[in-house]
Design an enzyme around this catalytic site. Sequence first.
Site, mmCIF file in Angstrom:
data_model
loop_
_atom_site.group_PDB
_atom_site.id
_atom_site.type_symbol
_atom_site.label_atom_id
_atom_site.label_comp_id
_atom_site.label_asym_id
_atom_site.label_seq_id
_atom_site.Cartn_x
_atom_site.Cartn_y
_atom_site.Cartn_z
ATOM 1 N N GLY A 275 43.168 63.609 14.551
ATOM 2 C CA GLY A 275 44.147 63.248 13.528
ATOM 3 C C GLY A 275 45.358 62.573 14.152
ATOM 4 N N SER A 276 46.514 62.857 13.569
ATOM 5 C CA SER A 276 47.719 62.097 13.914
ATOM 6 C C SER A 276 48.146 62.233 15.364
ATOM 7 C CB SER A 276 48.868 62.532 13.018
ATOM 8 O OG SER A 276 48.468 62.402 11.678
ATOM 9 N N THR A 277 47.709 63.269 16.057
ATOM 10 C CA THR A 277 48.120 63.412 17.452
ATOM 11 C C THR A 277 47.573 62.284 18.310
ATOM 12 O OG1 THR A 277 46.477 65.185 17.413
ATOM 13 C CG2 THR A 277 48.741 65.818 17.832
ATOM 14 N N LEU A 278 46.634 61.493 17.751
ATOM 15 C CA LEU A 278 46.111 60.358 18.515
ATOM 16 C C LEU A 278 46.997 59.123 18.342
ATOM 17 C CD1 LEU A 278 43.399 59.968 20.200
ATOM 18 C CD2 LEU A 278 42.629 58.596 18.271
ATOM 19 N N LYS A 279 47.853 59.138 17.307
ATOM 20 C CA LYS A 279 48.609 57.937 16.957
ATOM 21 C C LYS A 279 49.494 57.399 18.076
ATOM 22 C CE LYS A 279 48.529 58.830 11.998
ATOM 23 N NZ LYS A 279 49.277 59.488 10.893
#
Lengths: 652, 371
Positions: A293-297
């Site tokens: 999820g967003s932790t990859l952004k």
Amino acid sequence: MAQDGQGRKDHSRVKIGLVAALFALAFAGLWVRAGWVQLHLGDALLTQASRQSLAAEFEYGERGRIFDRNGEMLATSVQANSVYASPFEIADLDAAATAVAKALSLPRKDIRQKLASKKQFVWIKRQVSDREAAALTRADIPGIRLTTEYSRIYPNGHLAGQTLGLVDIDGHGLEGVERLYDARMQPGKAKFVVQRDAKGSRLYLDALGREVNINGLDVRLTLDTHIQHAAEQALANAIAQYKARAGIVLVVEVDSGDILAMANQPFFNPNAVKGSNPGQRRLRAVTDVYEPGSTLKPFLFAAALEEGAIETDTLINCENGRWRVANKTIRDTHPRGWLPAHQVLRYSSNIGCAKIGLDMGADIYANYLTKLGFGEKTDLGLSGESAGLVMPPAKWTSVDLAAISFGQGIGVTAVQLARAFLCLANEGVTRELNLVRTPAPNRPNAAVRVFSPETAATVLKMMRDVVHEDGTGRTARIPGITMAGKTGTAQKAAKGGYGDQYLSSFVAMVPADDPKLLVITMIDEPQTANYGSMVAAPVCREVTVRTLAYYGKVSETLESVVAERVSVDLLADSPLDQAMALPTEHPETDTVPNIQGLSVRRALELLARRGIVPVLKGQGMTVRDQKPRAGQPWPTEQQTEGTDDVFILWLS
Amino acid sequence: MSGTLNAKSTAGRPDPWLVTATLFLGGFGLIMVLSSSGIMAERVYGDTYFFFKRQLLYTGVGLVAMAVCMQMPRRLLYGMTYVWIMAALALLALCLTPVGFSVNGASRWIRLGPAHIQPLEFAKVALVLYLAYFFARKQELVRTFSVGFLPPFIVTGVLCVLLLLQPDFGGAVVLAGLLFFMCLVGGTRFSYLFLSLLFAAGAGWLLISSSPYRFKRWTAFLDPFASAQNEGYQLVQSLYAFGSGRIFGTGLGAGKQKLFFLPEAHNDFIMAVVGEELGFVGMSLFFIAIGFFLWRALRICIKLEDLQDRFTAFGVTCVLALGMLLNLAVVLGTVPPKGVAMPFISYGGSSLTASFICAGILLNLSRRVPS
């Protein structure tokens, strides 16, 4: 006189001849004696000689121990008695079976079956209690013998249990570090054993006669018991609070890449393998693949900045929360209109990220992900590690590219994520993770620059705003400490699409401008709340505070002040001093409990909860006596410093 | 007497066979020291060749000593008899002073710079020179008690007392044995000899039974396996070594007993390593070698015309023969263990040098054997 002398000379000649004959006789006698000893007695002497010099079949050494980075013991071995039989030496099978069954409280039928075996050697029971061993010695049954083995104990119970792994009864490592360094920790085998003196002190020699240490070599991990403990505690609290399925906390020292803590819930106590299930034994940080999820952004932003696809203030239309790519609609939790790029990350807009990704193109983005190590195992070497799941970019549709841009449609492990963030924290240069200090990992320096220092600094600045501005990571804020963070709330794939289960995650790096510490938390399927900001961020925060406090970077008082000020509604009902206490079924007391009569294993676990590793005296599996006695106050930290016999257990 | 000495001093050739036998034994000793000490030296000193290198040095010293003794004018050798014996007494006495160096409670050595010398080995040669001189010069008085009997017994007795104070019972026995054989050949009355033998046996028994340590070693020898882990340990290990050798041995260097089982494997018990590694065949060849050596030596004794020459040659032969006999008897378990080195073979500078000196004296005298 000459005449006289002449006469005597002849006399002495005869006498010399006589002496010569005597010598000849004596030498002949000795020659016969040599022949007698070497030829006649030779066989018997040879047998006896080899019996004394060849090490017995069960001359086991001690398996190497496992320590944390500071030398705290995480795994060691204690001597135990095991019972075996030489069936061919047993004359009266029934009598022997009855006696053994009685001494060991085992079914007589099974024993009889084992004793009836045609083998030279049969185990009857491994690692018996001392009472059983004593009973057996008293019974003195021909053909039934005791031998010394080592059994493995983990003084800290479940602490880092999955990382340590487990060994089978023969001392072979099956999982975790026990398996990874099995060859190193395996005790050596002596070819010869020498009885050095009448006292029976023994010396082990190899085939060349050099003295060998048949104990296995030790392994020293990068883990820090204190930090691991803090991580496990914070994780356990969060899991309990949100009724989550599982969870991971990773703490990494940025400058070295050393993993300081690797907590995996549900916990596994390697002392009690029998009662455990595979789910507990999983070292989730390396085996479990999640869509982050967003932790990859942050990596998308770093790639885009590096490629010049965006600037920090490039305006991106976030479409007020709904945007269609091909035939899929992407939604944002917090709908926004036009945002500068750095705010897209702060508010974690999926639509904004998808646009950046689509703008950059699949090949370029995939190339960055590969360079960061996604889709490839780390070189920790732990068994069961997953390589994650990254589709080849040629197969990415625009929907895939959009999804991967905000962290869906790609599978990563916690350690992969840690390795990737380590690169950002390390000014854009990759760095491998370490789990083991000794033996020092032997690998080529494969550091690669993925991002320019400016890009890395820019992304860290953006991530700092996530925590310190009105971003999604506010719950992780620690006054006086700058933190770069990123939340993640990933929908978990279910049958035919995405379901209603989530993976809440948070990544924290402190201090924000030059990170020294990296903390990653993943909470799998929390039930009472979903958002990374609510579930995972406070865990990261707590672990960070306690790690910094342990290193003396924040004061202990700040710790509690912080807890009151920031912990809004979630932490309010679990003040830190309560959180400090381990989840335990025994109420903590101010005085030492009565440990006598407990098994060593149990006693060690009990004491480990208080951070005490007792000194063991004597041999055996049960505690006979203890110092300090029950009812006395616990030894204090000051006493523990420098001395190693603050707490003594006498075994029998 | 001195006239005869001068008249007969025609320089012949040293016995080539004795030279050969001596060099063979010395070389064999070097090999066995390397084989028996290598592993232990590696472990203790971190250098496989630690003892070998030293033994090589001692062999060099020994060969020089042998050459010196071989070339030394007899007049010098004989003329300094009292010097030798006084030096031996002084050195043995020094062992008991702080200059002495003790190992396991026995002060048998003297520290001399980096080396330790064991005076006993040289005292044997000095005693033999003295006794040979005495019996040759006092031939007509030998059969009397006060002049012919007392002096050699008193001199030997003093040396023995000094040895017993170290304590070195084995050394005292060897000196007494030398005295016995010299008296026997020198012409002491049989009645005196028999009485003193009885006396020595009595004294010996008293000494053995008075000291629990000696008594234990004595009984251990009778049944070493009964105390295989204690007093009998050395002997049992020695017998294991011989037994493991069987006919052809385990091969040079392949013995196992020297792997710390056999204490002093390169020293007093080196023959056990020979027995293990070279087997009965090797032992038999070794017996032949020392037999040949002693035959050449005794042949020289018998052929020598001059009494002092003959007694001296016989005496040094006895020094070597008794050493070999006692050493073999100990390692094969036929007499109680005493620390007796195998001449030429055992590791040790003093023993080796003294052995070469004996050979040198024999070779010196062998030149006077009428062809």
